[in-house]
Design a protein around this motif. Structure first.
Motif, PDB file in Angstrom:
ATOM      1  N   GLY A  43       0.971  -1.465  -0.295  1.00  0.00           N
ATOM      2  CA  GLY A  43      -0.114  -0.075  -0.298  1.00  0.00           C
ATOM      3  C   GLY A  43       0.970   1.965  -0.151  1.00  0.00           C
ATOM      4  O   GLY A  43       0.194   2.512  -0.283  1.00  0.00           O
ATOM      5  N   GLN A  44       2.293   1.397  -0.137  1.00  0.00           N
ATOM      6  CA  GLN A  44       2.802   2.182   0.021  1.00  0.00           C
ATOM      7  C   GLN A  44       3.159   2.273  -1.039  1.00  0.00           C
ATOM      8  O   GLN A  44       3.716   1.525  -2.181  1.00  0.00           O
ATOM      9  N   TYR A  45       2.740   3.395  -1.824  1.00  0.00           N
ATOM     10  CA  TYR A  45       3.172   3.795  -3.392  1.00  0.00           C
ATOM     11  C   TYR A  45       4.693   4.636  -3.183  1.00  0.00           C
ATOM     12  O   TYR A  45       5.777   5.508  -2.567  1.00  0.00           O
ATOM     13  N   PHE A  46       5.389   4.254  -4.806  1.00  0.00           N
ATOM     14  CA  PHE A  46       6.448   5.435  -5.046  1.00  0.00           C
ATOM     15  C   PHE A  46       6.298   5.663  -6.095  1.00  0.00           C
ATOM     16  O   PHE A  46       5.694   5.602  -7.320  1.00  0.00           O
ATOM     17  N   LYS A  47       6.803   6.771  -6.051  1.00  0.00           N
ATOM     18  CA  LYS A  47       6.371   7.559  -7.125  1.00  0.00           C
ATOM     19  C   LYS A  47       7.208   8.116  -8.266  1.00  0.00           C
ATOM     20  O   LYS A  47       7.341   8.639  -9.254  1.00  0.00           O
ATOM     21  N   SER A  48       8.486   7.382  -7.927  1.00  0.00           N
ATOM     22  CA  SER A  48       9.440   8.177  -8.953  1.00  0.00           C
ATOM     23  C   SER A  48      10.166   7.084  -9.849  1.00  0.00           C
ATOM     24  O   SER A  48      11.215   7.111 -10.301  1.00  0.00           O
ATOM     25  N   ALA A  49       9.938   6.265  -9.817  1.00  0.00           N
ATOM     26  CA  ALA A  49      10.022   4.709 -10.015  1.00  0.00           C
ATOM     27  C   ALA A  49      10.212   4.791 -11.937  1.00  0.00           C
ATOM     28  O   ALA A  49      10.995   3.924 -11.809  1.00  0.00           O
TER      29      ALA A  49
END
Length: 338
Positions: free
Chosen positions: A320-326
């Motif tokens: 549930g923890q999002y990564f914005k820079s992948a």
């Protein structure tokens, strides 16, 4: 005295390369004419191309004292291209190679490269793939470009854009080992100081082992989306999310279990092994999605599920923890990143 390519004519160099190239069952006419002829009984041709550039994709001499043999560079060139065909659910049929060679390149290194290309093609499970020829040129640095064709053999291609909400996410192949091996090559730790685990990671960096039978198996099992993990799990998962208009939520517990196999290398290098699993590329495993009720093919491990696109999506999350820079290169490999 070492014989170099500058001391041979193009025809003389080709005469040393051609006998070392594997001839698979798909080749109807091989090297020697203006073009090769490859059988395409399916009526459709899958094609992909990749390039390795000296000091960008490989070094002839690494900081830890390891040398890149022609065999290793040839093996990796074959592996990364065969993996792209595999990721479409297809079977490789032919390969053409373009070489740019500085004049001082040892002829033996070029011969080893041809042998590495052929050895990888057979050992990794694509013996039907033919080495159909290519091109030679001179230049200031080594550049190896390989193009591979493939056959879908009656199957539908598996694209990046087919993932559906509720699908199960799975991977097949090595995860993070190539990144660990790269870190060892870039370190000051001599190969003679490697433990068996470290030596294994270094070997998989030099000679990746994509699971070539897994792509067609996934297609037959109903995979809805699939791609080769070449630039890191987070980065490549984000590509599937964007192409499919969904979010991919990964299971942190499973990923941490995968990372445990790299713990010994990470301790020596003073880093976190999970980062190799999440952002390391060039293992050339498969990232796939399958309908929730589908049985995963042999070798695939479930690592999460496809969920509805969030306001920040399409994106990738872990528990549930999002990564914005992948996708912007911060998490994964980018050829043009500084």
């Amino acid at each position: 005295m070492t014989l170099t390519v500058a001391q041979l004519s193009e025809s003389e160099l080709l005469a040393r390369i051609f006998p070392r190239l594997h001839a698979g069952s798909s080749m109807l006419l091989g090297p020697g004419d203006d073009a090769a002829i490859i059988a395409a009984p399916d009526g459709r041709t899958v094609i992909s191309i990749d390039t390795q550039v000296q000091d960008k994709d490989f070094r002839l001499l690494w900081p830890n004292g390891t040398s890149s043999s022609g065999f290793d560079v040839g093996w990796k060139a074959a592996a990364q291209n065969l993996s792209d065909i595999n990721a479409m659910g297809a079977v490789a049929t032919a390969m053409v190679i373009s070489l740019t060679l500085p004049g001082m390149t040892p002829v033996a290194w070029v011969e080893e490269l041809a042998e590495g290309l052929s050895a990888a093609t057979v050992a990794l499970g694509a013996p039907q793939c033919s080495m159909a020829g290519g091109d030679l040129s001179g230049g200031s640095e080594l550049v190896i470009t390989v193009a591979v064709t493939g056959s879908l053999e009656g199957l539908a291609p598996v694209l990046r854009s087919g993932a559906q909400v509720g699908d199960r996410i799975a991977v097949c192949g090595n995860m993070g080992f190539s990144a660990a091996g790269w870190a060892l090559h870039e370190s000051s730790i001599l190969p003679s100081e490697h433990t068996p685990a470290m030596a294994g990671a270094a070997a998989l960096f030099a000679r990746p082992e994509p699971p070539l039978s897994a792509g067609p198996a996934a297609a037959r099992s109903g995979a809805t989306a699939m791609m080769d993990i070449s630039d890191g799990l987070l980065r490549d998962a984000t590509r599937i999310a964007k192409a499919s208009g969904v979010d991919l939520d990964l299971d942190g517990t499973v990923l941490r279990q995968m990372a445990q196999r790299l713990e010994e290398c990470a301790v020596v290098l003073g880093t976190e092994p999970l980062s190799w699993v999440l952002t390391g590329g060039e293992d050339h495993g498969l990232l796939s999605t399958f309908p929730a009720g589908a049985t995963l093919p042999e070798g695939f491990v479930g690592i999460g599920s496809v969920v509805s696109m969030s306001a920040a999506g399409p994106a990738v999350s872990i528990d549930g923890q999002y990564f914005k820079s992948a996708e912007d290169g911060a998490l994964g490999w980018d050829h043009f990143a500084v």
